[in-house]
Write a protein that holds these residues in place. Structure first.
Motif, PDB file in Angstrom:
ATOM      1  N   TRP A 101     -11.103   7.242  -3.544  1.00 33.67           N
ATOM      2  CA  TRP A 101     -10.230   6.581  -2.699  1.00 33.67           C
ATOM      3  C   TRP A 101      -9.853   7.194  -1.568  1.00 33.67           C
ATOM      4  O   TRP A 101      -9.455   6.242  -0.344  1.00 33.67           O
ATOM      5  CB  TRP A 101      -9.133   5.972  -3.561  1.00 33.67           C
ATOM      6  N   GLY A 102      -9.451   8.366  -1.535  1.00 31.43           N
ATOM      7  CA  GLY A 102      -9.123   9.138  -0.346  1.00 31.43           C
ATOM      8  C   GLY A 102      -7.631   8.673   0.044  1.00 31.43           C
ATOM      9  O   GLY A 102      -6.829   8.469  -0.782  1.00 31.43           O
ATOM     10  N   PRO A 103      -7.485   8.541   1.354  1.00 33.35           N
ATOM     11  CA  PRO A 103      -6.120   8.164   1.780  1.00 33.35           C
ATOM     12  C   PRO A 103      -5.731   6.464   1.446  1.00 33.35           C
ATOM     13  O   PRO A 103      -4.474   6.287   1.521  1.00 33.35           O
ATOM     14  CB  PRO A 103      -6.191   7.959   3.465  1.00 33.35           C
ATOM     15  N   PHE A 104      -6.589   5.790   0.569  1.00 30.50           N
ATOM     16  CA  PHE A 104      -6.429   4.194   0.269  1.00 30.50           C
ATOM     17  C   PHE A 104      -5.905   4.528  -1.065  1.00 30.50           C
ATOM     18  O   PHE A 104      -5.541   3.204  -1.810  1.00 30.50           O
ATOM     19  CB  PHE A 104      -7.530   3.531   0.425  1.00 30.50           C
ATOM     20  N   PHE A 105      -6.039   5.852  -1.771  1.00 28.21           N
ATOM     21  CA  PHE A 105      -5.511   5.635  -3.332  1.00 28.21           C
ATOM     22  C   PHE A 105      -4.096   5.161  -3.397  1.00 28.21           C
ATOM     23  O   PHE A 105      -3.940   4.320  -4.271  1.00 28.21           O
ATOM     24  CB  PHE A 105      -5.657   7.292  -3.753  1.00 28.21           C
ATOM     25  N   ILE A 106      -3.182   5.604  -2.787  1.00 32.08           N
ATOM     26  CA  ILE A 106      -1.825   5.128  -3.004  1.00 32.08           C
ATOM     27  C   ILE A 106      -1.580   3.562  -2.819  1.00 32.08           C
ATOM     28  O   ILE A 106      -1.177   2.881  -3.761  1.00 32.08           O
ATOM     29  CB  ILE A 106      -0.774   5.795  -2.385  1.00 32.08           C
ATOM     30  N   PRO A 107      -2.050   3.154  -1.918  1.00 30.88           N
ATOM     31  CA  PRO A 107      -2.169   1.764  -1.347  1.00 30.88           C
ATOM     32  C   PRO A 107      -2.996   0.867  -2.507  1.00 30.88           C
ATOM     33  O   PRO A 107      -2.325  -0.001  -2.972  1.00 30.88           O
ATOM     34  CB  PRO A 107      -2.635   1.346  -0.132  1.00 30.88           C
ATOM     35  N   ALA A 108      -3.971   1.125  -2.892  1.00 32.74           N
ATOM     36  CA  ALA A 108      -4.805   0.551  -3.976  1.00 32.74           C
ATOM     37  C   ALA A 108      -4.228   0.409  -5.173  1.00 32.74           C
ATOM     38  O   ALA A 108      -4.016  -0.551  -5.802  1.00 32.74           O
ATOM     39  CB  ALA A 108      -6.332   1.223  -3.696  1.00 32.74           C
TER      40      ALA A 108
END
Length: 137
Positions: A101-108
């Motif tokens: 997920w890269g930089p989208f991990f925390i929001p996801a």
């Protein structure tokens, strides 16, 4: 036989892809040092623990009793060494999720918790990221 150069380049790209999330984890190094903690690298992942991190995980993570460990990119923060050791397999699943997920991990992850909560389920246990980590560890 795998080409070592392309393998190294791929690992570099993965670390670069996860770097924004890893940076959040790196912010915990001073807290660990101030709290008499320890920083170590295990299997390419920076593991951090200390008394201030333990306090944060116990009091600020909104699950009963808090968390024993948490993954932020290629950084795992934990209450203590025993928590790191006992949760390592579970947290490595989260490291691989961060790599996907890269930089989208925390929001996801947060969005997944919100969606399951809206559906009347447990925001932690029913989160698909956690379900995968528990199934694979």
């Amino acid at each position: 036989m795998k080409d070592e150069g392309s393998n190294s380049f791929l690992r570099f790209l993965i670390y670069l892809w996860t770097f924004p999330t890893t940076c959040v984890g790196l912010l915990f190094i001073p807290l660990a040092m101030l709290g008499g903690g320890k920083v170590q690298i295990v299997q390419g992942v920076l593991e951090i623990h200390g008394q201030w991190i333990a306090w944060l995980l116990r009091t600020l993570v909104p699950i009963p009793g808090g968390a024993s460990a948490m993954t932020l990119g290629h950084v795992v923060i934990a209450r203590d060494q025993a928590c790191l050791d006992s949760s390592r397999e579970h947290e490595r699943v989260h490291v691989r999720q961060c790599e996907r997920w890269g930089p989208f991990f925390i929001p996801a992850y947060l969005l997944a918790s919100l969606l399951v909560k809206i559906r009347g389920l447990d925001a932690y246990r029913d989160n698909p990221f956690e379900r995968e980590a528990y199934e694979r560890s």
